[in-house]
Enzyme design. Structure first.
Site, PDB file in Angstrom:
ATOM      1  N   THR A  97       0.876  -1.177   0.000  1.00 24.65           N
ATOM      2  CA  THR A  97       0.000   0.000   0.000  1.00 24.65           C
ATOM      3  C   THR A  97       0.909   1.222   0.000  1.00 24.65           C
ATOM      4  OG1 THR A  97      -1.687  -1.168   1.265  1.00 24.65           O
ATOM      5  CG2 THR A  97      -1.864   1.230   1.168  1.00 24.65           C
ATOM      6  N   LYS A 172      -7.350   1.740  -3.494  1.00 25.38           N
ATOM      7  CA  LYS A 172      -7.063   1.344  -2.103  1.00 25.38           C
ATOM      8  C   LYS A 172      -7.313   2.524  -1.159  1.00 25.38           C
ATOM      9  CE  LYS A 172      -5.183  -0.954   1.417  1.00 25.38           C
ATOM     10  NZ  LYS A 172      -5.628  -2.184   2.026  1.00 25.38           N
ATOM     11  N   LYS A 240      -0.306   5.429   8.229  1.00 22.93           N
ATOM     12  CA  LYS A 240       0.474   5.566   6.978  1.00 22.93           C
ATOM     13  C   LYS A 240      -0.496   5.696   5.792  1.00 22.93           C
ATOM     14  CE  LYS A 240       1.579   1.794   4.957  1.00 22.93           C
ATOM     15  NZ  LYS A 240       1.442   1.069   3.724  1.00 22.93           N
TER      16      LYS A 240
HETATM   17  P1  NAP Z   1       5.136  -6.506   7.614  1.00 24.80           P
HETATM   18  O1  NAP Z   1       4.676  -7.758   8.277  1.00 24.80           O
HETATM   19  O2  NAP Z   1       5.745  -5.439   8.452  1.00 24.80           O
HETATM   20  O3  NAP Z   1       6.148  -6.928   6.450  1.00 24.80           O
HETATM   21  C1  NAP Z   1       6.831  -5.967   5.693  1.00 24.80           C
HETATM   22  C2  NAP Z   1       7.794  -6.702   4.783  1.00 24.80           C
HETATM   23  O4  NAP Z   1       8.504  -5.760   4.002  1.00 24.80           O
HETATM   24  C3  NAP Z   1       8.852  -7.523   5.538  1.00 24.80           C
HETATM   25  O5  NAP Z   1       9.143  -8.650   4.778  1.00 24.80           O
HETATM   26  C4  NAP Z   1      10.029  -6.553   5.572  1.00 24.80           C
HETATM   27  O6  NAP Z   1      11.277  -7.196   5.712  1.00 24.80           O
HETATM   28  C5  NAP Z   1       9.913  -5.940   4.196  1.00 24.80           C
HETATM   29  N1  NAP Z   1      10.566  -4.626   4.104  1.00 24.80           N
HETATM   30  C6  NAP Z   1      10.161  -3.473   4.671  1.00 24.80           C
HETATM   31  N2  NAP Z   1      10.986  -2.481   4.345  1.00 24.80           N
HETATM   32  C7  NAP Z   1      11.938  -3.015   3.542  1.00 24.80           C
HETATM   33  C8  NAP Z   1      13.071  -2.486   2.868  1.00 24.80           C
HETATM   34  N3  NAP Z   1      13.371  -1.187   2.959  1.00 24.80           N
HETATM   35  N4  NAP Z   1      13.823  -3.324   2.143  1.00 24.80           N
HETATM   36  C9  NAP Z   1      13.508  -4.629   2.043  1.00 24.80           C
HETATM   37  N5  NAP Z   1      12.445  -5.197   2.655  1.00 24.80           N
HETATM   38  C10 NAP Z   1      11.658  -4.392   3.391  1.00 24.80           C
HETATM   39  O7  NAP Z   1       3.926  -5.798   6.832  1.00 24.80           O
HETATM   40  P2  NAP Z   1       2.624  -6.455   6.191  1.00 24.80           P
HETATM   41  O8  NAP Z   1       1.535  -6.458   7.214  1.00 24.80           O
HETATM   42  O9  NAP Z   1       2.966  -7.700   5.470  1.00 24.80           O
HETATM   43  O10 NAP Z   1       2.229  -5.295   5.156  1.00 24.80           O
HETATM   44  C11 NAP Z   1       2.930  -5.115   3.945  1.00 24.80           C
HETATM   45  C12 NAP Z   1       2.197  -4.085   3.078  1.00 24.80           C
HETATM   46  O11 NAP Z   1       0.859  -4.533   2.848  1.00 24.80           O
HETATM   47  C13 NAP Z   1       2.076  -2.700   3.726  1.00 24.80           C
HETATM   48  O12 NAP Z   1       2.173  -1.713   2.740  1.00 24.80           O
HETATM   49  C14 NAP Z   1       0.684  -2.724   4.350  1.00 24.80           C
HETATM   50  O13 NAP Z   1       0.134  -1.424   4.480  1.00 24.80           O
HETATM   51  C15 NAP Z   1      -0.067  -3.557   3.316  1.00 24.80           C
HETATM   52  N6  NAP Z   1      -1.258  -4.249   3.838  1.00 24.80           N
HETATM   53  C16 NAP Z   1      -1.224  -4.922   5.028  1.00 24.80           C
HETATM   54  C17 NAP Z   1      -2.362  -5.557   5.499  1.00 24.80           C
HETATM   55  C18 NAP Z   1      -2.371  -6.287   6.831  1.00 24.80           C
HETATM   56  O14 NAP Z   1      -3.472  -6.635   7.315  1.00 24.80           O
HETATM   57  N7  NAP Z   1      -1.237  -6.567   7.442  1.00 24.80           N
HETATM   58  C19 NAP Z   1      -3.550  -5.510   4.749  1.00 24.80           C
HETATM   59  C20 NAP Z   1      -3.548  -4.854   3.533  1.00 24.80           C
HETATM   60  C21 NAP Z   1      -2.409  -4.223   3.076  1.00 24.80           C
HETATM   61  P3  NAP Z   1      11.824  -7.641   7.183  1.00 24.80           P
HETATM   62  O15 NAP Z   1      11.226  -8.981   7.445  1.00 24.80           O
HETATM   63  O16 NAP Z   1      13.296  -7.672   7.041  1.00 24.80           O
HETATM   64  O17 NAP Z   1      11.357  -6.577   8.151  1.00 24.80           O
END
Ligand code: NAP
Length: 289
Positions: A97, A172, A240
């Protein structure tokens, strides 16, 4: 079956990449924290790579689901980024997102290299990713979308192209704007029910059969009553997303008074220590007052 790569094995990416492997695709993963990539390979087979660039080499489609705009820039055009490894004709599908601005910027950077970029944020949360039933809102070129769409369907039940580059992220934003006001309304209703001395469970059982019904009501009312907030999308992530919506609204002239207010309410939840609480925690600040 396709040769694909997946970058970012977080709460969402880990199960999404798992569905790709289960569907029979040849998956190479990259995660910044290597242990998660190792755990993924152990669970699903496939391979892991040391950089996004290495993961992307030879892949027909490269998926990503990282945190925000800057993270996305880093894993695409940054040092060791996926764009450097992708072959001409390959497609990058971004499930982060992020802003429509970064989507268009990377679409142009991809085009200059002969590759396609589709912004494809998702809705449905952790449960949607684990059960492979996400909603995917896409922006970009129709030809690339047509190729990627059947592969995306490995973890989605709704995949739609909404317009040119950026249209997925804009959609979104609409999704998050709709949720923000609705969750505050639900929180106020439940808070009022308690103050009025009503049996909140019985109230919801009744009104959820009428016009007040919503996904949030059906899925969150019980835990909101119990003040349990560990059921998905975190307040930090929501702020965010709302910041992205409010910035875009400043550009396109849309009026989002309720969204702006709810964003401030979430900042109060953060001040209560609720950064990682889920978005239904708006009720906590009402109950505290
Ligand atoms: P998360 O669990 O915090 O995972 C983030 C991932 O991105 C991890 O694998 C992290 O690596 C990687 N990452 C972050 N910054 C990075 C960088 N600079 N370089 C390389 N890798 C990086 O987050 P999530 O919940 O999966 O969400 C991911 C995205 O989907 C976000 O944009 C969020 O807004 C969106 N989203 C989430 C949900 C939800 O319910 N969680 C629903 C809809 C949309 P590390 O493991 O090394 O930290």
């Amino acid at each position: 079956m396709s040769k694909v790569a997946f970058i970012g094995l977080g709460v969402m990416g880990f199960p999404m990449a798992g569905h790709l492997a289960r569907a029979g695709h040849d998956v190479t993963v990259y995660n910044r924290t290597g242990a998660k990539a190792e755990a993924w390979v152990k669970a699903h087979g496939g391979a892991s790579a040391a950089t996004p660039e290495a993961a992307a080499r030879g892949a027909e489609i490269v998926f990503a689901c990282v945190g925000n705009d800057d993270d996305l820039r880093q894993v695409t055009v940054g040092e060791g980024g996926a764009f450097h490894g992708m072959s001409e004709g390959a497609i990058f599908v971004d499930h982060t997102t992020a802003s429509a601005i970064v989507a268009r910027e990377l679409y142009a950077a991809a085009q200059a290299r002969g590759i396609s970029f589709i912004d494809a944020p998702v809705s449905g949360g952790q449960a949607g990713a684990e059960n492979g039933v996400l909603t995917v809102m896409a922006g970009g070129d129709a030809a690339a979308f047509e190729k990627a769409s059947p592969v995306i369907s490995s973890f989605a039940r709704m995949v739609k192209l909404l317009g040119p580059s950026g249209a997925g992220q804009l959609t979104k934003m609409v999704n998050q704007i709709c949720i923000a006001g609705l969750v505050e309304g639900l929180a106020e209703g439940l808070h009022f029910a308690r103050k009025a001395g009503l049996d909140a469970e019985a109230v919801i059982e009744t009104i959820s059969k009428g016009a007040a019904q919503s996904w949030q009501m059906e899925n969150r009312y019980k835990t909101m009553i119990e003040e349990r907030f560990d059921f998905g999308f975190a307040v930090d992530w929501m702020r965010k997303d709302l910041a992205i919506c409010l910035e875009e609204a400043r550009r396109n002239g849309a009026h989002l008074p309720v969204t702006a207010l709810v964003d401030q309410f979430y900042s109060e939840v953060q001040a209560m220590g609720g950064n990682r609480w889920d978005t239904s925690s708006l009720i906590a600040r009402l109950n505290k007052a």
